[in-house]
Motif scaffolding. Sequence first.
Motif, PDB file in Angstrom:
ATOM      1  N   PHE A 296       0.815  -1.215   0.000  1.00  0.00           N
ATOM      2  CA  PHE A 296       0.000   0.000   0.000  1.00  0.00           C
ATOM      3  C   PHE A 296       0.851   1.269   0.000  1.00  0.00           C
ATOM      4  CE2 PHE A 296      -2.136   3.445   2.320  1.00  0.00           C
ATOM      5  CZ  PHE A 296      -3.078   3.760   1.345  1.00  0.00           C
TER       6      PHE A 296
ATOM      7  N   ARG B  23       2.169   2.035  -3.287  1.00  0.00           N
ATOM      8  CA  ARG B  23       1.129   2.379  -4.258  1.00  0.00           C
ATOM      9  C   ARG B  23       0.609   3.797  -4.052  1.00  0.00           C
ATOM     10  NH1 ARG B  23      -1.239  -2.260  -2.452  1.00  0.00           N
ATOM     11  NH2 ARG B  23      -3.196  -1.169  -2.101  1.00  0.00           N
ATOM     12  N   HIS B  24       1.020   4.470  -2.998  1.00  0.00           N
ATOM     13  CA  HIS B  24       0.569   5.836  -2.741  1.00  0.00           C
ATOM     14  C   HIS B  24       1.765   6.765  -2.825  1.00  0.00           C
ATOM     15  CE1 HIS B  24      -1.383   9.084  -0.169  1.00  0.00           C
ATOM     16  NE2 HIS B  24      -2.038   9.029  -1.297  1.00  0.00           N
TER      17      HIS B  24
ATOM     18  N   ALA C  49      -1.593  -5.275  -6.255  1.00  0.00           N
ATOM     19  CA  ALA C  49      -1.474  -5.037  -4.811  1.00  0.00           C
ATOM     20  C   ALA C  49      -0.802  -6.242  -4.164  1.00  0.00           C
ATOM     21  CB  ALA C  49      -2.849  -4.802  -4.199  1.00  0.00           C
TER      22      ALA C  49
ATOM     23  N   GLU D 170      -9.457  -0.388   5.831  1.00  0.00           N
ATOM     24  CA  GLU D 170     -10.224  -0.960   4.726  1.00  0.00           C
ATOM     25  C   GLU D 170     -11.537  -1.481   5.300  1.00  0.00           C
ATOM     26  OE1 GLU D 170      -9.811  -4.271   1.153  1.00  0.00           O
ATOM     27  OE2 GLU D 170      -8.142  -3.962   2.552  1.00  0.00           O
TER      28      GLU D 170
ATOM     29  N   GLN E 181      -6.215  -2.279   0.733  1.00  0.00           N
ATOM     30  CA  GLN E 181      -6.675  -1.098  -0.001  1.00  0.00           C
ATOM     31  C   GLN E 181      -7.610  -0.302   0.903  1.00  0.00           C
ATOM     32  OE1 GLN E 181      -5.550  -0.298  -3.233  1.00  0.00           O
ATOM     33  NE2 GLN E 181      -6.380   1.656  -2.598  1.00  0.00           N
TER      34      GLN E 181
END
Length: 159
Positions: free
Chosen positions: A26, A29-30, A72, A103, A136
């Motif tokens: 995560f 991914r950000h 992911a 999440e 996520q």
Amino acid sequence: MHSASVHRPEGHWPKERATGTLTLDFDSRHRRRIRLTADQGEDILLNLPKAVAMADGDGLQLEDGRWLMVRAAMEDIVEIRHKDPNQLVRLAWHLGNRHLPTEICDQALRIRPDHVIEHMLSRFGAEFTNVQVAFQPEGGAYTDHGHPHSHNDGGHHHE
């Protein structure tokens, strides 16, 4: 090293044209700018105009026109449940009040392991299961399923 400066959410890019994948946790991914290694071994410079919370299935376009699919990565996550759905909402409030990435799943909440938070939630009757899943968390008020969108207020003021 190739550069990826175009991000498109799942369903808004030609998935069938993907020539490789990037499997990221995560945090990775950000991002806006970071050096990454594709699953096929190629070094990639992520160089987006602004930070984006990428999700599983999103696409990144390289400057040579190729596309990479974002995957992911599986992460160690704590799944939180409660026998009473109303109390699960209360637990979600406590997590949100602490701005903790969370999440929301069917009858469960997922967070990263945090013994202090887990102890606090256990006092409200929370039950915990350690799982390994793709994480996520919710993106917040100004995102659309983890994908930021512009906030055009149409010229009016928010009270």
